[in-house]
Design a protein around this motif. Structure first.
Motif, mmCIF file in Angstrom:
data_model
loop_
_atom_site.group_PDB
_atom_site.id
_atom_site.type_symbol
_atom_site.label_atom_id
_atom_site.label_comp_id
_atom_site.label_asym_id
_atom_site.label_seq_id
_atom_site.Cartn_x
_atom_site.Cartn_y
_atom_site.Cartn_z
ATOM 1 N N LYS A 119 0.824 -1.203 0.000
ATOM 2 C CA LYS A 119 0.000 0.000 0.000
ATOM 3 C C LYS A 119 0.860 1.256 0.000
ATOM 4 O O LYS A 119 0.563 2.239 -0.677
ATOM 5 C CB LYS A 119 -0.940 0.005 1.208
ATOM 6 N N ALA A 120 1.932 1.229 0.762
ATOM 7 C CA ALA A 120 2.803 2.401 0.855
ATOM 8 C C ALA A 120 3.422 2.745 -0.499
ATOM 9 O O ALA A 120 3.571 3.918 -0.842
ATOM 10 C CB ALA A 120 3.897 2.150 1.880
ATOM 11 N N ALA A 156 -2.428 7.446 7.568
ATOM 12 C CA ALA A 156 -1.599 6.239 7.610
ATOM 13 C C ALA A 156 -0.126 6.633 7.572
ATOM 14 O O ALA A 156 0.240 7.746 7.163
ATOM 15 C CB ALA A 156 -1.935 5.326 6.439
ATOM 16 N N PHE A 157 0.725 5.702 7.998
ATOM 17 C CA PHE A 157 2.169 5.923 7.950
ATOM 18 C C PHE A 157 2.870 4.641 7.530
ATOM 19 O O PHE A 157 2.314 3.547 7.616
ATOM 20 C CB PHE A 157 2.704 6.398 9.307
ATOM 21 N N ILE A 174 15.546 7.574 10.702
ATOM 22 C CA ILE A 174 14.344 6.859 10.273
ATOM 23 C C ILE A 174 13.511 7.759 9.362
ATOM 24 O O ILE A 174 13.229 8.909 9.708
ATOM 25 C CB ILE A 174 13.503 6.430 11.487
ATOM 26 N N ASP A 175 13.176 7.243 8.196
ATOM 27 C CA ASP A 175 12.294 7.957 7.268
ATOM 28 C C ASP A 175 10.884 7.382 7.387
ATOM 29 O O ASP A 175 10.695 6.155 7.278
ATOM 30 C CB ASP A 175 12.769 7.809 5.827
ATOM 31 N N VAL A 176 9.915 8.266 7.601
ATOM 32 C CA VAL A 176 8.522 7.841 7.767
ATOM 33 C C VAL A 176 7.657 8.538 6.731
ATOM 34 O O VAL A 176 7.618 9.775 6.681
ATOM 35 C CB VAL A 176 8.001 8.169 9.180
ATOM 36 N N ALA A 177 6.981 7.770 5.892
ATOM 37 C CA ALA A 177 6.080 8.321 4.885
ATOM 38 C C ALA A 177 4.685 8.477 5.488
ATOM 39 O O ALA A 177 4.184 7.567 6.163
ATOM 40 C CB ALA A 177 6.029 7.417 3.659
ATOM 41 N N LEU A 178 4.057 9.625 5.225
ATOM 42 C CA LEU A 178 2.734 9.935 5.762
ATOM 43 C C LEU A 178 1.724 10.055 4.627
ATOM 44 O O LEU A 178 2.025 10.627 3.579
ATOM 45 C CB LEU A 178 2.786 11.239 6.565
ATOM 46 N N TYR A 179 0.500 9.533 4.864
ATOM 47 C CA TYR A 179 -0.508 9.472 3.804
ATOM 48 C C TYR A 179 -1.842 10.046 4.267
ATOM 49 O O TYR A 179 -2.236 9.867 5.428
ATOM 50 C CB TYR A 179 -0.739 8.015 3.373
#
Length: 266
Positions: A119-120, A156-157, A174-179
């Protein structure tokens, strides 16, 4: 209701497979292999009239490679079709804990959905934020990432990467993608993920713009481009790629193994 984890389901699937010899790699059915990610492709050469005649040699080679299971994918016939010539039989091999992906209810942390990799990669994040700190385990990282996602009002993350920032005090970057909930689909993806796989095919336009980090090849007998794409996706996942592009397909005669060349991208 009892919740089964991905790991427990994978283990249950693998333990349910028939085991005839404790020390030799065992064959999978086509249905079983579709739900597992291969370790790699192997091949054996011999005087085989048909692919199944190579089962013992494939099993031995898979066992030597540390694999528990194998699935024969294709056979490259001898030049003149006689048993005196050397045929090549190809197979995918699988570890005892081969990854399996199953549909689950969304998992949330601090009120924010934790996206799976599939999903990411499919959706475009509205922001990628960085964390830096000393974390003892992945649970602590997830807790920190989800709190930050909640502060940013994300739906979501996804924890995209974890790297060592300082080896002396064990700090981590740490890289965190946000949706957002209605996040757009990445415009260079040309196909949705095949069930159970976590890599996506890119468009021909993106292929001209993007630089692959690796190009791999594998063998098989395929009836159409969909089957080629499905096989390419599995190999992309097995090699740690996020995206892939089928660069070239060898033009072999009907019924013989084809060679597929695939570009891999992060």
């Amino acid at each position: 209701m009892k919740r089964f984890t991905k790991t427990s389901i994978a283990l249950a699937v693998l333990l349910s497979l028939p085991v005839a010899n404790l020390y030799a790699a065992q064959p999978l059915t086509a249905k079983e292999s579709r739900h597992l990610v291969p370790l790699k492709e192997i091949s054996v050469t011999g005087s085989y009239l048909q692919a199944n005649n190579a089962a013992n040699d494939i099993s031995r080679a898979a066992d030597e490679a540390g694999a528990k299971y194998y699935y024969i994918t294709a056979m490259e016939n001898p030049a003149n079709g006689t048993s005196s010539d050397r045929a090549i039989v190809y197979a995918n091999i699988y570890s005892s804990n081969a990854p399996i992906v199953v549909e689950q209810n969304p998992t949330t942390y601090n009120g924010v959905v934790s996206y799976s990799r599939s999903k990411a990669l499919y959706y475009l994040p509205f922001e990628v934020v960085k964390l830096k700190g000393n974390y003892n385990n992945t649970s602590a990282i997830t807790e920190a990432a989800s709190k930050l996602a909640a502060e940013k009002n994300a739906y979501a993350f996804y924890i995209d990467s974890i790297s060592s920032a300082d080896s002396q005090n064990q700090a981590q970057d740490i890289d965190v993608a946000l949706y957002k909930k209605d996040a757009p689909v990445r415009d260079y993806i040309v196909a949705t993920a095949i069930q159970g796989q976590d890599a996506y095919e890119i468009s021909s336009d993106a292929f001209k713009r993007m630089t692959p980090y690796n190009t791999i090849s594998f063998h098989g007998s395929f009836n159409n481009t969909s089957e080629i794409s499905e096989a390419a996706q599995k190999h992309a996942v097995a090699n740690g790629a996020h995206f892939y592009y089928v660069k070239e397909v060898s033009a072999n005669s009907a019924g013989t193994a084809q060679t597929i060349f695939v570009n891999l991208y992060k």
